[in-house]
Every structure is written in C-alpha cells, then in structure tokens.
Design a protein around this motif. Structure first.
Motif, PDB file in Angstrom:
ATOM      1  N   VAL A 105      46.581  54.420  28.638  1.00  0.00           N
ATOM      2  CA  VAL A 105      46.017  55.685  29.104  1.00  0.00           C
ATOM      3  C   VAL A 105      44.631  55.847  28.489  1.00  0.00           C
ATOM      4  N   VAL A 106      43.849  56.711  29.074  1.00  0.00           N
ATOM      5  CA  VAL A 106      42.508  56.989  28.562  1.00  0.00           C
ATOM      6  C   VAL A 106      42.469  58.398  27.994  1.00  0.00           C
ATOM      7  N   VAL A 107      41.820  58.543  26.851  1.00  0.00           N
ATOM      8  CA  VAL A 107      41.615  59.864  26.252  1.00  0.00           C
ATOM      9  C   VAL A 107      40.434  60.500  26.994  1.00  0.00           C
ATOM     10  N   GLY A 108      40.744  61.452  27.843  1.00  0.00           N
ATOM     11  CA  GLY A 108      39.677  62.068  28.626  1.00  0.00           C
ATOM     12  C   GLY A 108      39.589  61.453  30.009  1.00  0.00           C
ATOM     13  N   THR A 109      38.362  61.293  30.509  1.00  0.00           N
ATOM     14  CA  THR A 109      38.143  60.810  31.878  1.00  0.00           C
ATOM     15  C   THR A 109      37.846  59.320  31.875  1.00  0.00           C
ATOM     16  N   PRO A 110      38.618  58.506  32.639  1.00  0.00           N
ATOM     17  CA  PRO A 110      38.368  57.062  32.687  1.00  0.00           C
ATOM     18  C   PRO A 110      37.028  56.744  33.341  1.00  0.00           C
ATOM     19  N   THR A 111      36.427  55.654  32.888  1.00  0.00           N
ATOM     20  CA  THR A 111      35.216  55.156  33.540  1.00  0.00           C
ATOM     21  C   THR A 111      35.602  54.359  34.777  1.00  0.00           C
ATOM     22  N   GLY A 112      34.618  54.067  35.609  1.00  0.00           N
ATOM     23  CA  GLY A 112      34.876  53.265  36.792  1.00  0.00           C
ATOM     24  C   GLY A 112      35.410  51.883  36.434  1.00  0.00           C
ATOM     25  N   GLU A 113      34.840  51.290  35.381  1.00  0.00           N
ATOM     26  CA  GLU A 113      35.281  49.957  34.967  1.00  0.00           C
ATOM     27  C   GLU A 113      36.726  49.997  34.467  1.00  0.00           C
ATOM     28  N   GLN A 114      37.060  51.030  33.722  1.00  0.00           N
ATOM     29  CA  GLN A 114      38.445  51.156  33.246  1.00  0.00           C
ATOM     30  C   GLN A 114      39.408  51.295  34.428  1.00  0.00           C
ATOM     31  N   ARG A 115      39.009  52.057  35.418  1.00  0.00           N
ATOM     32  CA  ARG A 115      39.864  52.234  36.597  1.00  0.00           C
ATOM     33  C   ARG A 115      40.041  50.913  37.351  1.00  0.00           C
ATOM     34  N   ARG A 116      38.977  50.172  37.528  1.00  0.00           N
ATOM     35  CA  ARG A 116      39.072  48.910  38.270  1.00  0.00           C
ATOM     36  C   ARG A 116      39.969  47.919  37.535  1.00  0.00           C
ATOM     37  N   LEU A 117      39.805  47.832  36.233  1.00  0.00           N
ATOM     38  CA  LEU A 117      40.632  46.911  35.456  1.00  0.00           C
ATOM     39  C   LEU A 117      42.097  47.351  35.489  1.00  0.00           C
ATOM     40  N   PHE A 118      42.318  48.654  35.335  1.00  0.00           N
ATOM     41  CA  PHE A 118      43.679  49.170  35.369  1.00  0.00           C
ATOM     42  C   PHE A 118      44.339  48.882  36.719  1.00  0.00           C
ATOM     43  N   ASP A 119      43.617  49.131  37.788  1.00  0.00           N
ATOM     44  CA  ASP A 119      44.171  48.898  39.124  1.00  0.00           C
ATOM     45  C   ASP A 119      44.526  47.418  39.330  1.00  0.00           C
ATOM     46  N   ALA A 120      43.693  46.537  38.801  1.00  0.00           N
ATOM     47  CA  ALA A 120      43.958  45.104  38.945  1.00  0.00           C
ATOM     48  C   ALA A 120      45.245  44.712  38.223  1.00  0.00           C
ATOM     49  N   VAL A 121      45.434  45.249  37.012  1.00  0.00           N
ATOM     50  CA  VAL A 121      46.647  44.921  36.257  1.00  0.00           C
ATOM     51  C   VAL A 121      47.865  45.561  36.918  1.00  0.00           C
ATOM     52  N   ARG A 122      47.713  46.760  37.441  1.00  0.00           N
ATOM     53  CA  ARG A 122      48.846  47.401  38.126  1.00  0.00           C
ATOM     54  C   ARG A 122      49.249  46.617  39.373  1.00  0.00           C
ATOM     55  N   GLU A 123      48.280  46.109  40.095  1.00  0.00           N
ATOM     56  CA  GLU A 123      48.606  45.272  41.257  1.00  0.00           C
ATOM     57  C   GLU A 123      49.307  43.985  40.829  1.00  0.00           C
ATOM     58  N   ALA A 124      48.882  43.428  39.697  1.00  0.00           N
ATOM     59  CA  ALA A 124      49.544  42.224  39.181  1.00  0.00           C
ATOM     60  C   ALA A 124      50.982  42.535  38.776  1.00  0.00           C
ATOM     61  N   LEU A 125      51.210  43.718  38.208  1.00  0.00           N
ATOM     62  CA  LEU A 125      52.562  44.127  37.843  1.00  0.00           C
ATOM     63  C   LEU A 125      53.440  44.228  39.085  1.00  0.00           C
ATOM     64  N   GLU A 126      52.937  44.880  40.111  1.00  0.00           N
ATOM     65  CA  GLU A 126      53.694  45.019  41.357  1.00  0.00           C
ATOM     66  C   GLU A 126      53.972  43.659  41.986  1.00  0.00           C
ATOM     67  N   LEU A 127      52.993  42.763  41.907  1.00  0.00           N
ATOM     68  CA  LEU A 127      53.177  41.411  42.429  1.00  0.00           C
ATOM     69  C   LEU A 127      54.274  40.687  41.650  1.00  0.00           C
ATOM     70  N   ALA A 128      54.231  40.804  40.329  1.00  0.00           N
ATOM     71  CA  ALA A 128      55.219  40.117  39.494  1.00  0.00           C
ATOM     72  C   ALA A 128      56.630  40.580  39.831  1.00  0.00           C
ATOM     73  N   ILE A 129      56.814  41.877  39.996  1.00  0.00           N
ATOM     74  CA  ILE A 129      58.141  42.402  40.320  1.00  0.00           C
ATOM     75  C   ILE A 129      58.595  41.871  41.676  1.00  0.00           C
ATOM     76  N   SER A 130      57.690  41.858  42.646  1.00  0.00           N
ATOM     77  CA  SER A 130      58.061  41.407  43.996  1.00  0.00           C
ATOM     78  C   SER A 130      58.390  39.916  44.037  1.00  0.00           C
ATOM     79  N   LEU A 131      57.756  39.129  43.166  1.00  0.00           N
ATOM     80  CA  LEU A 131      57.989  37.682  43.159  1.00  0.00           C
ATOM     81  C   LEU A 131      59.305  37.298  42.485  1.00  0.00           C
ATOM     82  N   CYS A 132      59.821  38.161  41.633  1.00  0.00           N
ATOM     83  CA  CYS A 132      61.039  37.837  40.873  1.00  0.00           C
ATOM     84  C   CYS A 132      62.265  38.112  41.735  1.00  0.00           C
ATOM     85  N   ARG A 133      62.526  37.197  42.652  1.00  0.00           N
ATOM     86  CA  ARG A 133      63.667  37.301  43.548  1.00  0.00           C
ATOM     87  C   ARG A 133      64.663  36.192  43.256  1.00  0.00           C
ATOM     88  N   PRO A 134      65.906  36.357  43.658  1.00  0.00           N
ATOM     89  CA  PRO A 134      66.878  35.279  43.440  1.00  0.00           C
ATOM     90  C   PRO A 134      66.381  33.966  44.029  1.00  0.00           C
TER      91      PRO A 134
END
Length: 366
Positions: free
Chosen positions: A246-275
């Motif tokens: 989390v960010v203390v206060g208002t996130p910068t644009g760079e923080q948002r872009r990096l966060f979004d990239a990692v969140r997409e990677a998290l969602e990808l990882a969950i979707s790939l973990c199939r039987p």
C-alpha cells in the motif's frame, strides 16, 4: 482428524512402516489438535525429557504430553498419556524414567520425523529394538491434496491474514513506525481470533521494500512511501500466507503502473495453476509476464500451504511437479527495485478443476 490419520497410516503402510513416533509441532497440531502455547516460545520446559509426541500404530494413536502441557491436550481426539515431568512442591519426578515408562513401542521399522526428534527419544527407541526410518517427507507428501477439513482450517487462517492486510491499509500514515503499524495489525488479528496466535508478520516501508521486506523496526513511514506487508498466521494446525503493498497517501503514476503489472501477474499465476499444470511452466510464464520490469524476483513464484507454512509443491524454475486438484497453493509474484521500492502480491487458493477457489479475500489495492 481421524481421516487425516487414516491417510497418513496408508502412506506409511505403503512403505512397510509398522509404527511411527511423530514430534514436529506442526504435525501434532495438524493431526492431534495439540498446539504448544505461543507464549512459551522460545522458552523450553526445563523439567521434561522430551516434547509432546504422537505414537502411531496400526490400531491406535496416543499423545504423550509432559505434565506442564497436559491442559493443552484436551482438544485431542486420541488417548492422552501424561509424562510426569513437573512438581511445584517436593522432588520433581525423574523425567527420563517417566519417558521410559510412557513411551511404548514395538521392535521393528518405526517412522520418525528425523528433523525434530530429540536424541534422547531416538536412543530410547533404538534400545527397544526400533529401526528408525525418517518419514518427514512421507508425512508432508501425504497431505499434498487437502481434505475438506484441511481447506476449512486454512480458510480460517486466511481470514486472519485478511484482517492483517486490512488493518495495515487502514492505519498506514506518516510518522508511524513500522513496528507500531505491525502492532496495530497484530492486535486486529488477535481480536478476530479471540486469542494470541503465532504469525509471520513483516512490515517494511520506503526504499527498504526494494529488498523484499524485513522485520518491522523503527523506520518511520513518510508520505508517498510504499509499505510492503507479508503475513502468515497459524491457527488450528494450519497456515495461510499473503502479501500486499500500500502507499502512504496518494500513489504516483509509476507506483500504480508497477502495482498493476504485479497484480496482473498474480491473476495470471492463479489462472495457470490448474490440475495437470507443470509447476516449472507456471513459474516461467509468470516471470515472463514481468520481464519488461527488469530481472525477476529471486524467490519462488509459489508454494504449497497447509500444516506447514511452505510445503510441496514448489512453483520454481524447472520444477517438474504436476499440480493436482485439491492442492492449496500460495503464489507471490513481485518486482523489486533496489533503492526505490518493491511490490509483492500474494493470494492463497485451492486448485479446482472447475476454477480455483481463492481463500484470502482481501482486495489488493494501493
């Protein structure tokens, strides 16, 4: 808990192991509902010759408990034998003699958790004709696929993890020290649990997040700081494991872009973990999704969670482990930039053929 024990017995029988003496605290909590008091760690009972043990034969299971912890064994579904080790007045019992009296085993192949078996217990078992066979891996492998009772235990631990992350998001503010923020989150977790519970809890702020996080200290939070929190509560014989930034206060644009990239990677990882998925392939694809942000994280992409905080399968490079239905995994992709910041996001979920069930319910947002 009987079904958990039956599953382990079957695994031991396949290896022609006739009996077992189990000693790992996680195993005892998982199989027998016995948890050594959190408040006692790292202080040892000065009067006992051995910790609590679970003696398992094809016919029965018996929990051997030192006097000092006898009250903790009330939740055990198995018979309890108290090893007299404590006397508040008078002469204390002979702890070694008491261990010899209560520890009953037959000669033959005897499974032991070698990494946690006290030497004194090993010597006693050998003196009684037991052939000691390490079963640490067998015990762990037997629980790779979770039974419904195990999933529910992990779900309860995951609720505590959610509470920690929600509290950090709520209380992070300038001037607060990392340790103070961790304390507020811990207090919220205790309130939810109704008691103190053990938990891994790291809270790291500012540039230090670029190293992946560390024990919460006196570093004060500043406006614009990233705060990286990783927590693994342990309750009812089960762990969870989550991470968020989390960010203390208002996130910068760079923080948002990096966060979004990692969140997409998290969602990808969950979707790939199939039987049927191969762990090494999941790891490779998740890392590739973050390639534009520089060298990937040095740790695993994911791991099993359950009676142990980290257990097989491991989602790591080149792993040939095949994921199966009813496994419970944690995945934690990340990007770390030394001297700037680090973001790691993590969820725990059950692998399901019909779609994975996420057990940690908090929302990853800045």
């Amino acid at each position: 808990m009987t079904e958990l024990l039956d599953r382990l017995r079957a695994a031991l029988e396949r290896e022609e192991i006739e009996q077992a003496v189990l000693s790992h605290p996680e195993t005892l909590a998982h199989l027998a509902g016995f948890e050594q008091p959190f408040e006692d760690w790292p202080v040892a009972d000065a009067f006992t010759a051995a910790p609590t043990l679970l003696v398992l034969t094809p016919e029965e299971a018996t929990l051997l408990v030192p006097t000092f912890y006898a009250g903790r064994a009330e939740a055990s579904p198995f018979p309890v034998s108290v090893t007299r080790t404590h006397a508040f007045v008078g002469t204390p019992p002979d702890a070694v003699a008491e261990l010899e009296r209560t520890l009953e085993v037959r000669p033959g192949r005897t499974g032991v958790e070698a990494a946690s078996l006290p030497l004194r217990v090993a010597e006693l078992l050998r003196a009684r004709g037991a052939e000691l066979v390490p079963v640490d891996r067998i015990v762990c492998d037997a629980r790779r696929r979770k039974l419904p009772v195990e999933v529910e235990a992990i779900r309860r631990a995951s609720r505590l993890a959610d509470v920690v992350q929600e509290a950090v998001k709520e209380h992070a503010r300038p001037g607060l020290a990392e340790a103070e923020l961790a304390g507020l989150a811990q207090a919220a977790m205790y309130r939810e649990a109704g008691r103190r519970v053990p938990a891994v809890l790291t809270v790291t702020a500012g540039e230090a997040t670029g190293t992946g996080g560390d024990v919460a200290g006196g570093r004060e939070l500043r406006e614009g700081d990233l705060v990286l929190t990783d927590t693994s509560p342990w309750t009812g014989g089960a762990w969870s494991d989550t991470a968020n930034a989390v960010v203390v206060g208002t996130p910068t644009g760079e923080q948002r872009r990096l966060f979004d990239a990692v969140r997409e990677a998290l969602e990808l990882a969950i979707s790939l973990c199939r039987p049927g998925a191969v762990a090494g392939e999941v790891d490779r694809k998740v890392r590739e999704s973050l390639a534009e942000w520089g060298p990937t994280y040095a740790h695993h992409t994911g791991h099993g969670v359950g009676a142990s905080w980290c257990e097989p399968p491991l989602v790591i490079p080149d792993s040939e482990d095949v994921l199966e239905e009813d496994m419970v995994l944690a995945v934690e992709p990340a990007v770390y930039r030394t001297g700037w910041c680090g973001i790691r996001l993590e969820h725990v979920f059950v692998v399901r053929g019909s779609g994975n069930e996420v057990l940690t319910q908090f929302e990853h947002t800045l």
